[in-house]
Design a protein around this motif. Sequence first.
Motif, PDB file in Angstrom:
ATOM      1  N   ALA A 197      13.078 -12.486   0.793  1.00 49.08           N
ATOM      2  CA  ALA A 197      13.383 -10.954   1.106  1.00 49.08           C
ATOM      3  C   ALA A 197      12.717 -10.016   0.637  1.00 49.08           C
ATOM      4  O   ALA A 197      12.634  -8.798   1.189  1.00 49.08           O
ATOM      5  N   ARG A 198      11.764 -10.314  -0.496  1.00 51.33           N
ATOM      6  CA  ARG A 198      11.051  -9.126  -1.051  1.00 51.33           C
ATOM      7  C   ARG A 198       9.980  -8.932  -0.154  1.00 51.33           C
ATOM      8  O   ARG A 198       9.459  -7.869  -0.164  1.00 51.33           O
ATOM      9  N   ASP A 199       9.659  -9.867   0.586  1.00 52.88           N
ATOM     10  CA  ASP A 199       8.330  -9.509   1.637  1.00 52.88           C
ATOM     11  C   ASP A 199       8.972  -8.602   2.570  1.00 52.88           C
ATOM     12  O   ASP A 199       8.161  -7.828   2.882  1.00 52.88           O
ATOM     13  N   GLN A 200      10.024  -8.755   3.192  1.00 51.31           N
ATOM     14  CA  GLN A 200      10.504  -7.906   3.927  1.00 51.31           C
ATOM     15  C   GLN A 200      10.779  -6.440   3.387  1.00 51.31           C
ATOM     16  O   GLN A 200      10.542  -5.614   4.224  1.00 51.31           O
ATOM     17  N   LEU A 201      11.077  -6.459   2.302  1.00 52.03           N
ATOM     18  CA  LEU A 201      11.140  -4.974   1.275  1.00 52.03           C
ATOM     19  C   LEU A 201       9.912  -4.456   1.537  1.00 52.03           C
ATOM     20  O   LEU A 201       9.669  -3.131   1.869  1.00 52.03           O
ATOM     21  N   GLY A 202       8.764  -5.286   1.111  1.00 49.12           N
ATOM     22  CA  GLY A 202       7.527  -4.616   1.132  1.00 49.12           C
ATOM     23  C   GLY A 202       6.807  -4.344   2.436  1.00 49.12           C
ATOM     24  O   GLY A 202       6.332  -3.205   2.437  1.00 49.12           O
ATOM     25  N   ALA A 255       7.379   2.855   6.133  1.00 48.27           N
ATOM     26  CA  ALA A 255       7.914   4.264   5.545  1.00 48.27           C
ATOM     27  C   ALA A 255       6.687   4.912   5.307  1.00 48.27           C
ATOM     28  O   ALA A 255       6.725   6.007   5.704  1.00 48.27           O
ATOM     29  N   ALA A 256       5.695   4.239   4.546  1.00 52.44           N
ATOM     30  CA  ALA A 256       4.468   5.161   4.363  1.00 52.44           C
ATOM     31  C   ALA A 256       3.737   5.460   5.527  1.00 52.44           C
ATOM     32  O   ALA A 256       3.093   6.378   5.686  1.00 52.44           O
ATOM     33  N   ARG A 257       3.725   4.542   6.676  1.00 58.13           N
ATOM     34  CA  ARG A 257       2.934   4.800   7.749  1.00 58.13           C
ATOM     35  C   ARG A 257       3.532   5.672   8.566  1.00 58.13           C
ATOM     36  O   ARG A 257       3.128   6.706   9.381  1.00 58.13           O
ATOM     37  N   ARG A 258       4.973   5.945   8.447  1.00 61.67           N
ATOM     38  CA  ARG A 258       5.910   6.997   9.330  1.00 61.67           C
ATOM     39  C   ARG A 258       5.357   8.380   8.793  1.00 61.67           C
ATOM     40  O   ARG A 258       5.169   9.164   9.362  1.00 61.67           O
ATOM     41  N   LYS A 259       5.322   8.395   7.439  1.00 58.16           N
ATOM     42  CA  LYS A 259       5.174   9.641   6.764  1.00 58.16           C
ATOM     43  C   LYS A 259       3.788  10.124   6.918  1.00 58.16           C
ATOM     44  O   LYS A 259       3.273  11.291   6.899  1.00 58.16           O
ATOM     45  N   GLN A 260       2.728   9.156   6.877  1.00 52.51           N
ATOM     46  CA  GLN A 260       1.501   9.428   6.669  1.00 52.51           C
ATOM     47  C   GLN A 260       0.833   8.188   7.755  1.00 52.51           C
ATOM     48  O   GLN A 260       0.320   7.253   7.395  1.00 52.51           O
ATOM     49  N   PRO A 261       0.595   8.662   9.030  1.00 51.36           N
ATOM     50  CA  PRO A 261       0.233   7.696   9.963  1.00 51.36           C
ATOM     51  C   PRO A 261      -1.306   6.904   9.725  1.00 51.36           C
ATOM     52  O   PRO A 261      -1.589   6.011  10.041  1.00 51.36           O
ATOM     53  N   ASP A 262      -2.194   7.883   8.977  1.00 47.45           N
ATOM     54  CA  ASP A 262      -3.534   7.406   8.472  1.00 47.45           C
ATOM     55  C   ASP A 262      -3.530   6.817   7.255  1.00 47.45           C
ATOM     56  O   ASP A 262      -4.690   6.601   6.809  1.00 47.45           O
ATOM     57  N   THR A 263      -2.564   6.394   6.847  1.00 47.88           N
ATOM     58  CA  THR A 263      -2.478   5.627   5.416  1.00 47.88           C
ATOM     59  C   THR A 263      -3.480   4.393   5.783  1.00 47.88           C
ATOM     60  O   THR A 263      -3.371   3.534   6.521  1.00 47.88           O
ATOM     61  N   ALA A 264      -4.298   4.104   4.752  1.00 54.01           N
ATOM     62  CA  ALA A 264      -5.140   3.083   4.677  1.00 54.01           C
ATOM     63  C   ALA A 264      -4.617   1.694   4.736  1.00 54.01           C
ATOM     64  O   ALA A 264      -3.512   1.658   3.736  1.00 54.01           O
ATOM     65  N   ALA A 322       6.820  -4.995  -3.935  1.00 51.38           N
ATOM     66  CA  ALA A 322       8.125  -5.581  -3.592  1.00 51.38           C
ATOM     67  C   ALA A 322       8.081  -6.877  -4.555  1.00 51.38           C
ATOM     68  O   ALA A 322       9.216  -7.406  -4.726  1.00 51.38           O
ATOM     69  N   LEU A 323       7.020  -7.641  -4.797  1.00 50.39           N
ATOM     70  CA  LEU A 323       6.856  -8.732  -5.403  1.00 50.39           C
ATOM     71  C   LEU A 323       6.648  -8.612  -7.167  1.00 50.39           C
ATOM     72  O   LEU A 323       6.496  -9.592  -7.724  1.00 50.39           O
ATOM     73  N   ARG A 324       6.781  -7.488  -7.445  1.00 48.51           N
ATOM     74  CA  ARG A 324       6.545  -7.233  -9.093  1.00 48.51           C
ATOM     75  C   ARG A 324       7.779  -7.768  -9.799  1.00 48.51           C
ATOM     76  O   ARG A 324       7.366  -7.896 -10.936  1.00 48.51           O
ATOM     77  N   ALA A 325       8.842  -8.012  -9.391  1.00 48.30           N
ATOM     78  CA  ALA A 325       9.873  -8.587 -10.209  1.00 48.30           C
ATOM     79  C   ALA A 325      10.777  -9.673  -9.078  1.00 48.30           C
ATOM     80  O   ALA A 325      10.690  -9.356  -7.883  1.00 48.30           O
ATOM     81  N   PRO A 326      11.148 -10.511  -9.713  1.00 49.08           N
ATOM     82  CA  PRO A 326      12.112 -11.801  -8.816  1.00 49.08           C
ATOM     83  C   PRO A 326      13.121 -11.227  -8.418  1.00 49.08           C
ATOM     84  O   PRO A 326      13.676 -11.720  -7.427  1.00 49.08           O
ATOM     85  N   MET A 327      13.919 -10.033  -8.765  1.00 51.50           N
ATOM     86  CA  MET A 327      15.049  -9.604  -8.197  1.00 51.50           C
ATOM     87  C   MET A 327      14.884  -7.967  -8.268  1.00 51.50           C
ATOM     88  O   MET A 327      14.376  -7.578  -9.210  1.00 51.50           O
ATOM     89  N   GLY A 386      17.807   4.562  -6.255  1.00 52.81           N
ATOM     90  CA  GLY A 386      16.916   3.792  -6.830  1.00 52.81           C
ATOM     91  C   GLY A 386      16.759   2.423  -6.481  1.00 52.81           C
ATOM     92  O   GLY A 386      17.618   1.709  -5.986  1.00 52.81           O
ATOM     93  N   PHE A 387      15.673   1.685  -6.851  1.00 49.51           N
ATOM     94  CA  PHE A 387      15.396   0.246  -6.700  1.00 49.51           C
ATOM     95  C   PHE A 387      15.168  -0.071  -8.147  1.00 49.51           C
ATOM     96  O   PHE A 387      14.428   0.379  -8.778  1.00 49.51           O
ATOM     97  N   LEU A 388      16.054  -1.110  -8.512  1.00 49.54           N
ATOM     98  CA  LEU A 388      15.986  -1.753 -10.040  1.00 49.54           C
ATOM     99  C   LEU A 388      15.361  -2.734  -9.681  1.00 49.54           C
ATOM    100  O   LEU A 388      15.613  -3.856  -9.104  1.00 49.54           O
ATOM    101  N   TYR A 389      14.250  -2.828 -10.452  1.00 49.26           N
ATOM    102  CA  TYR A 389      13.385  -4.288 -10.775  1.00 49.26           C
ATOM    103  C   TYR A 389      13.868  -5.045 -11.744  1.00 49.26           C
ATOM    104  O   TYR A 389      13.741  -4.368 -12.865  1.00 49.26           O
ATOM    105  N   VAL A 390      14.200  -6.220 -11.792  1.00 51.02           N
ATOM    106  CA  VAL A 390      14.815  -6.925 -12.777  1.00 51.02           C
ATOM    107  C   VAL A 390      13.831  -8.404 -12.886  1.00 51.02           C
ATOM    108  O   VAL A 390      13.682  -9.065 -11.697  1.00 51.02           O
ATOM    109  N   GLY A 391      13.578  -8.560 -14.179  1.00 48.17           N
ATOM    110  CA  GLY A 391      12.924  -9.877 -14.326  1.00 48.17           C
ATOM    111  C   GLY A 391      12.795 -10.051 -15.948  1.00 48.17           C
ATOM    112  O   GLY A 391      13.593  -9.367 -16.879  1.00 48.17           O
TER     113      GLY A 391
END
Length: 154
Positions: free
Chosen positions: A19-24, A30-39, A50-55, A123-128
């Motif tokens: 599910a972390r992949d889906q969060l990513g 969201a970034a693309r909607r805000k700024q369509p030309d995001t590299a 979204a993969l920086r923490a296991p939960m 917020g998003f709480l990254y836990v590990g």
Amino acid sequence: APDHGTLRPWRIRVIRGAARDQLGTLMAQAARRKQPDTAEEELAKLRGKALRAPMILVVAAHLEAHPKIPVVEQLLATASAAHALLLAFHAQGYGAIWRTGSFTYDDAVKAAFGFREQDAIVGFLYVGTPKQPAAAIARPTAETFVREWLGPEG
């Protein structure tokens, strides 16, 4: 958490595993909607966050009009609950950080988690498990931000 009126406005979604992949993907969209030309490199970097923490916990405020409890108090109660979670994780020996970002305020991201337009992700709480001790940071003295109030004249 302090909760005037016992409304319990906090709502939490737990994200683990794939599910972390889906969060990513949500973050990148969201970034693309805000700024369509995001590299593409930047989008890949966002997906990786979204993969920086296991939960990851998504903490949101379920905000309702109430005759006695203003929305701001419901929001503050939810932020207090998020802070209590951080303290509890640290007390149990886990590492946890609180993150936001522009996607925190994106209506499509809120909807993906089942939150309503009037709700607010706090917020998003990254836990590990920490890989190393947290770096020491300079802490201000209490005098920097605490003053005794002696009335309107002083």
